[in-house]
Scaffold this motif. Structure first.
Motif, PDB file in Angstrom:
ATOM      1  N   GLU A  78       0.850  -1.192   0.000  1.00 35.16           N
ATOM      2  CA  GLU A  78       0.000   0.000   0.000  1.00 35.16           C
ATOM      3  C   GLU A  78       0.878   1.233   0.000  1.00 35.16           C
ATOM      4  N   GLY A  79       0.469   2.292  -0.705  1.00 37.49           N
ATOM      5  CA  GLY A  79       1.186   3.556  -0.683  1.00 37.49           C
ATOM      6  C   GLY A  79       2.095   3.732  -1.880  1.00 37.49           C
ATOM      7  N   ASP A  80       3.064   4.656  -1.757  1.00 39.26           N
ATOM      8  CA  ASP A  80       4.000   4.947  -2.828  1.00 39.26           C
ATOM      9  C   ASP A  80       5.413   4.882  -2.281  1.00 39.26           C
ATOM     10  N   ASN A  81       6.395   5.408  -3.036  1.00 45.79           N
ATOM     11  CA  ASN A  81       7.784   5.310  -2.606  1.00 45.79           C
ATOM     12  C   ASN A  81       8.093   6.187  -1.397  1.00 45.79           C
ATOM     13  N   THR A  82       7.250   7.183  -1.133  1.00 44.42           N
ATOM     14  CA  THR A  82       7.481   8.085   0.002  1.00 44.42           C
ATOM     15  C   THR A  82       6.962   7.491   1.300  1.00 44.42           C
ATOM     16  N   ASN A  83       5.719   7.018   1.289  1.00 48.18           N
ATOM     17  CA  ASN A  83       5.102   6.380   2.449  1.00 48.18           C
ATOM     18  C   ASN A  83       4.447   5.088   1.986  1.00 48.18           C
ATOM     19  N   TYR A  84       4.838   3.971   2.563  1.00 48.56           N
ATOM     20  CA  TYR A  84       4.275   2.705   2.115  1.00 48.56           C
ATOM     21  C   TYR A  84       4.226   1.694   3.254  1.00 48.56           C
ATOM     22  N   SER A  85       3.455   0.645   3.016  1.00 49.60           N
ATOM     23  CA  SER A  85       3.346  -0.466   3.957  1.00 49.60           C
ATOM     24  C   SER A  85       3.344  -1.763   3.157  1.00 49.60           C
ATOM     25  N   ILE A  86       4.225  -2.699   3.536  1.00 48.24           N
ATOM     26  CA  ILE A  86       4.359  -3.980   2.841  1.00 48.24           C
ATOM     27  C   ILE A  86       4.213  -5.095   3.858  1.00 48.24           C
ATOM     28  N   ILE A  87       3.363  -6.067   3.550  1.00 48.85           N
ATOM     29  CA  ILE A  87       3.081  -7.191   4.445  1.00 48.85           C
ATOM     30  C   ILE A  87       3.305  -8.486   3.680  1.00 48.85           C
ATOM     31  N   GLY A  88       4.017  -9.411   4.302  1.00 43.86           N
ATOM     32  CA  GLY A  88       4.274 -10.690   3.652  1.00 43.86           C
ATOM     33  C   GLY A  88       4.367 -11.824   4.647  1.00 43.86           C
ATOM     34  N   SER A  89       4.751 -12.986   4.156  1.00 39.69           N
ATOM     35  CA  SER A  89       4.844 -14.191   4.978  1.00 39.69           C
ATOM     36  C   SER A  89       6.223 -14.806   4.821  1.00 39.69           C
ATOM     37  N   VAL A  90       6.720 -15.415   5.890  1.00 41.15           N
ATOM     38  CA  VAL A  90       7.934 -16.218   5.835  1.00 41.15           C
ATOM     39  C   VAL A  90       7.507 -17.659   5.605  1.00 41.15           C
ATOM     40  N   LEU A  91       8.022 -18.271   4.533  1.00 40.57           N
ATOM     41  CA  LEU A  91       7.625 -19.630   4.151  1.00 40.57           C
ATOM     42  C   LEU A  91       8.591 -20.633   4.778  1.00 40.57           C
ATOM     43  N   LEU A  92       8.082 -21.486   5.646  1.00 38.17           N
ATOM     44  CA  LEU A  92       8.914 -22.470   6.327  1.00 38.17           C
ATOM     45  C   LEU A  92       8.916 -23.790   5.570  1.00 38.17           C
ATOM     46  N   GLN A  93      10.039 -24.523   5.684  1.00 40.02           N
ATOM     47  CA  GLN A  93      10.120 -25.833   5.013  1.00 40.02           C
ATOM     48  C   GLN A  93       9.128 -26.815   5.616  1.00 40.02           C
ATOM     49  N   GLU A  94       8.989 -26.767   6.952  1.00 41.51           N
ATOM     50  CA  GLU A  94       8.022 -27.624   7.620  1.00 41.51           C
ATOM     51  C   GLU A  94       6.769 -26.824   7.914  1.00 41.51           C
ATOM     52  N   LYS A  95       5.615 -27.393   7.670  1.00 42.95           N
ATOM     53  CA  LYS A  95       4.348 -26.719   7.882  1.00 42.95           C
ATOM     54  C   LYS A  95       4.167 -26.364   9.353  1.00 42.95           C
ATOM     55  N   SER A  96       3.848 -25.083   9.624  1.00 39.50           N
ATOM     56  CA  SER A  96       3.644 -24.654  10.998  1.00 39.50           C
ATOM     57  C   SER A  96       2.230 -24.990  11.446  1.00 39.50           C
ATOM     58  N   PHE A 103       6.488 -11.198   7.712  1.00 41.22           N
ATOM     59  CA  PHE A 103       7.497 -10.291   7.178  1.00 41.22           C
ATOM     60  C   PHE A 103       6.804  -8.958   6.922  1.00 41.22           C
ATOM     61  N   SER A 104       7.358  -7.870   7.464  1.00 38.52           N
ATOM     62  CA  SER A 104       6.668  -6.578   7.373  1.00 38.52           C
ATOM     63  C   SER A 104       7.690  -5.452   7.265  1.00 38.52           C
ATOM     64  N   VAL A 105       7.432  -4.500   6.349  1.00 40.72           N
ATOM     65  CA  VAL A 105       8.252  -3.297   6.208  1.00 40.72           C
ATOM     66  C   VAL A 105       7.313  -2.129   5.950  1.00 40.72           C
ATOM     67  N   ARG A 106       7.611  -0.974   6.548  1.00 43.40           N
ATOM     68  CA  ARG A 106       6.820   0.221   6.311  1.00 43.40           C
ATOM     69  C   ARG A 106       7.732   1.439   6.357  1.00 43.40           C
ATOM     70  N   THR A 193      -4.142  -6.333   7.235  1.00 43.31           N
ATOM     71  CA  THR A 193      -3.249  -5.845   8.290  1.00 43.31           C
ATOM     72  C   THR A 193      -2.157  -6.883   8.539  1.00 43.31           C
ATOM     73  N   ARG A 194      -1.271  -6.606   9.474  1.00 46.38           N
ATOM     74  CA  ARG A 194      -0.194  -7.545   9.782  1.00 46.38           C
ATOM     75  C   ARG A 194      -0.697  -8.790  10.512  1.00 46.38           C
ATOM     76  N   TRP A 195      -1.884  -8.711  11.050  1.00 47.60           N
ATOM     77  CA  TRP A 195      -2.454  -9.884  11.707  1.00 47.60           C
ATOM     78  C   TRP A 195      -2.799 -10.936  10.662  1.00 47.60           C
ATOM     79  N   LEU A 196      -2.326 -12.155  10.889  1.00 48.67           N
ATOM     80  CA  LEU A 196      -2.477 -13.285   9.951  1.00 48.67           C
ATOM     81  C   LEU A 196      -1.918 -12.930   8.585  1.00 48.67           C
ATOM     82  N   ASN A 197      -0.887 -12.050   8.551  1.00 51.53           N
ATOM     83  CA  ASN A 197      -0.173 -11.717   7.314  1.00 51.53           C
ATOM     84  C   ASN A 197      -1.095 -11.156   6.236  1.00 51.53           C
TER      85      ASN A 197
END
Length: 884
Positions: A78-96, A103-106, A193-197
């Motif tokens: 969400e957002g642009d290069n000035t203000n943004y929010s990025i939400i993702g997941s870390v993929l594990l080899q074994e199922k959690s 994974f989150s950056v803003r 949101t960051r909850w449940l990725n």
């Protein structure tokens, strides 16, 4: 249920060249080291941002060590290069079997931060801005990023919630405040949101009765009563607040966000400029409110209050417990700074809550700290004092509230009561004579106080102070003994020899007009034996203005909000009448073309100046008005920028500020929707974009909210008028003294605390200011500027000779695989860093390009034998280092 989600913008993937760039970036820059080492430099922020912005729904490989990696998938941007929010997941080899790692950056207002959270492993990494435009990543204590495993309480009382939705009573603790804590009891659909990725959580209602909602609100309203923030159950008030000045707290039986916890929140998320709510799953009569304050505390930047080598959540002692521990089992829950035995950390809760990051500060002081400005006690002709007319809030341990009264002599009896429901204030009351000398006092065991004494004829003062109880092992200090109080009682009203006749009560107070942000009032005049000099106008129990006539307009109010008002008259001798009748008025709705300015705040406050900033609007003609809190009229100044520096202010003086702007209004020929495309869900809109929707024209503002510009078919705007005033904010200039530099500044904390440029800390009695983002090393390493001694005032500004390399420092020391060298660069272009053994042989040499200011160089010493060495730079004296 109400929908609560981000707008997910579409981003088109770039060609194979971008993917190749990313692979190079990962190989060259990305890595994570253990929490004991220096944060790893990922690389330049521009490359990091480019990689994140160009990849969507792709698996990204992050190297975490020489042999291990993490795979990350970006889900939402969400957002642009000035203000943004990025939400993702870390993929594990074994199922959690539990929560998927996040994974989150803003980025907001130039500050980049983020995190990787591995819930089951109790492991986390923090991403932050570094110096010289770099991005840093380091392993962190998961408790510094997320409230994990907060105690869960089983609800066994008869009022246990049921999963049925009910209407919620409308409650507000501070109507009109820009900052908002919204208590959600009736269910919520949370997605993006960051909850449940980013996945959807369909939260069920808490099922509380109106009385239980009121109980929860009362607990939290008292906990936050010292601050300029509105604790409310009104969703519309939350929606109007800026994203980085609001937090939703959801009370629910749906525990998807943290299945084993009593509540959960992200630290510092209040100021993220995103809508990541916090959650409360403890739903007992007291635990709901205490857990709510605890989780909101995390969103404001507070860590847990525990015991060293013991529990993470200290449950207190005696009658007392810390809110950031476990406070549901004690009658008194306070903010803390770790004064109890074996506390695991000493952070200053109040200073952090009121700090610049959160942006709302303390509530304006409602009564003077001295006899000179004491508030006259409100009493009838018989000297009867009612608590509803005489009350206030103690906001800090330094705050004292003073009231005055005049008696003809005889018995005076007063009761001093804290909040009648869930009090935090332990009251000490004193009566002082006209010379300020104590004539009676009361500080019994418990929170209340009372005084009954015989007084001679004259003027006296009542002083209210928050105090502690017992010692720190069995009780508590006055640190967080703050909150609401009231005064009631009776005295023999009289004279000190002058005019003692109070004016008559103002009559027939009525509301003559309302707008979105103002209410106009009028009343009939009072009479007096000498003469009425003016009228004090109250909004609720707070005086908002003093006028000489019989009408006024109260500005800076919130649209669609109900307020109460009352008026009393006064004369030259300081006599005041009883209050007039109380009237209620509801401001007009806010669905208009020109909304009020938001985000007004004061920064860079000195003894005689302050910088006022606010959120920019599309029409850049602003009017800023300011006045001393004791003045009746504002001084006006205009600007075309969303910022203004006020100068020539008085030291140690409270000022009030409000802002409005000139906006278009009126019509001419034409259709304002002509050529404008319709709104399409999923489109990545940016501020300034216009769309049509259900027959009206809308434009996206800088807060990512849609402003309604008008109905399709009408003409474009041509004339102009003033938008409503912003909410009035207050700030106090610094005292004209060189002392008190360290007041309210937290002590320096070691890793994993990461400091940002400009942030201050106290170390060994010295006040320091961080010079670079991401630095957390001991201030003696040179990454900090010494501002002054806590006891002796400011130092002279530190300076460096441009022609030399100065302030060489080495860390960590001892070192194992890697060592960092810090020094100040002058006018030369290059420098040599040398590692020398005890016989003077150069073991390692690195030529570096020098920039003016602070330079930071990393040396790989993993192949160097253990022993004692020296690091040398130019002609400076070498620094000894031990390599393990």
């Amino acid at each position: 249920m109400k929908n609560f989600h981000f707008k997910k913008g579409e981003v088109t993937p770039r060609a194979f060249k971008t993917l190749h760039l990313f692979i190079l970036f990962v190989i060259c820059y990305v890595g994570i080291v253990s929490a004991q080492d220096t944060p790893y430099v990922l690389g330049k922020e521009s490359i990091f941002q480019e990689v994140l912005n160009q990849q969507k729904n792709s698996t990204l490989t992050l190297k975490t060590s020489d042999t291990e990696t993490l795979s990350v998938k970006i889900n939402i941007k969400e957002g642009d290069n000035t203000n943004y929010s990025i939400i993702g997941s870390v993929l594990l080899q074994e199922k959690s079997n539990g929560l998927e790692p996040l994974f989150s950056v803003r980025k907001f207002n130039g500050l980049l931060e983020g995190e990787i959270i591995m819930y089951e492993q109790k492991k986390a990494y923090k991403i932050s801005s570094g110096d010289q435009g770099n991005v840093l990543i380091a392993e962190a204590d998961i408790n510094e990023l997320l409230c994990v495993e907060f105690e869960s309480e089983e609800v066994t009382d008869s009022s246990a919630p049921v999963n049925t939705k009910a209407a919620v009573p409308s409650l507000e603790s501070l109507p009109g405040a820009t900052a908002v804590i919204y208590l959600d009891f009736d269910g919520e659909v949370v997605s993006g949101t960051r909850w449940l990725n980013g996945r959807t959580i369909n939260a069920r209602p808490a099922g509380f009765s109106d009385q239980k909602i009121l109980t929860t609100w009362r607990i939290m309203a008292e906990d936050f009563s010292a601050f300029n923030i509105n604790v409310t159950t009104r969703r519309d008030v939350f929606d109007r607040a800026p994203k980085n000045r609001r937090m939703m707290c959801i009370f629910t039986t749906t525990k998807d966000a943290a299945p084993s916890a009593g509540g959960v929140a992200y630290l510092n998320s209040f100021s993220w400029n995103t809508d990541d709510p916090c959650w409360v799953f403890n739903l007992g009569n007291r635990s709901a409110g205490e857990t709510g304050s605890h989780e909101i505390g995390h969103t404001l930047g507070l860590s847990h209050d525990g015991i060293r080598s013991g529990t993470t959540y200290y449950s207190g002692h005696g009658q007392w417990s810390p809110i950031m521990g476990w406070s549901a089992s004690k009658p008194i829950g306070h903010w803390s700074k770790g004064e109890y035995n074996n506390a695991n950390q000493k952070e200053d809760d109040l200073a952090i809550i009121a700090g610049s990051r959160n942006g709302f500060g303390y509530k304006q002081d409602d009564h003077s700290n001295s006899t000179n400005g004491a508030t006259a006690i409100v009493a009838d002709a018989g000297g009867n004092v009612k608590k509803e007319d005489n009350n206030g809030i103690i906001t800090t341990r330094q705050d004292k509230d003073l009231f005055s009264f005049t008696t003809s002599g005889g018995n005076a009896s007063f009761n001093f009561d804290p909040d009648p429901y869930y009090p935090n204030l332990n009251i000490k009351a004193r009566i002082l004579n006209a010379q300020g000398q104590e004539v009676a006092s009361s500080d019994p065991s418990g929170l209340k106080a009372s005084i009954s004494t015989n007084l001679s004829k004259g003027t006296y003062y009542i002083e209210i102070d928050g105090v502690g109880e017992g010692n720190l092992s069995s009780g508590y200090s006055d640190y967080s003994s703050i909150g609401y109080f009231s005064i009631s009682g009776k005295y023999i009203a009289g004279s000190d020899g002058g005019d003692t006749t109070a004016p008559s009560t103002p009559g027939n107070l009525t509301v003559s007009a309302t707008t979105q942000s103002s209410v106009s009032l009028s009343w009939t005049a009072s009479t007096d034996n000498v003469g009425v000099t003016g009228y004090d106008v109250y909004q609720g129990n707070t005086m908002v203005s003093s006028v000489s006539g019989t009408s006024t307009t109260v500005n800076g109010l919130t649209p669609s909000t109900t307020y109460s008002f009352k008026v009393k008259a006064k004369d030259a001798a300081g006599n005041t009448s009883a209050f007039s009748n109380t009237v209620s008025a509801t401001t007009q709705g806010g669905d208009t073309t020109c909304d009020a300015v938001t985000g007004v705040k004061a920064t860079n406050i000195t003894k005689t100046a302050a910088t006022i900033n606010w959120n920019a609007v599309s029409t850049p003609t602003y009017t800023l008005e300011y006045k001393k809190s004791t003045d009746a009229t504002y001084t006006s100044t205009k600007t075309t920028e969303a910022s203004k520096v006020l100068t020539e202010l008085s030291p140690k003086t409270t000022y009030q500020v409000r802002v409005k702007y000139t906006c278009p209004n009126g019509n001419n020929d034409g259709n304002i929707c002509e050529g404008v495309p319709p709104y399409r869900r999923g489109t990545g809109y940016r501020p300034g974009d216009k769309v049509t929707y259900e027959g009206s024209l809308y434009q996206l503002n800088n807060n990512y909210r849609w402003d309604k510009l008008g109905a399709c078919g009408s003409g474009s705007t041509a004339n102009s008028t003033d938008a409503p005033y912003s909410t009035v904010i207050s700030f106090t200039t610094l005292e004209d003294t060189t002392g008190g530099l360290c007041d309210g500044i937290a002590a320096w904390r070691p890793y994993p605390k990461v400091y940002r440029r400009g942030e201050k800390a106290v170390y060994n009695g010295i006040l320091y200011e961080a010079q670079y983002n991401g630095t957390y090393w001991n201030p003696t390493y040179g990454f900090w500027t010494r501002l002054g001694s806590c006891s002796g005032g400011a130092f002279a500004t530190e300076s460096f000779d441009e022609t030399t390399v100065e302030k060489l420092s080495v860390f960590p020391n001892p070192a194992t695989d890697r060592v960092s060298v810090s020094f100040m660069g002058g006018s030369q272009q290059t420098s040599h860093i040398q590692l020398i053994n005890l016989v003077g042989k150069v073991i390692l040499q690195k030529e570096v390009k020098v920039t003016p200011g602070r330079n930071l160089i990393h040396l790989d010493i993993s192949e160097i034998e253990s022993g004692v060495y020296f690091i040398k730079n130019g002609t400076l004296s070498p620094k000894k280092i031990v390599i393990n």
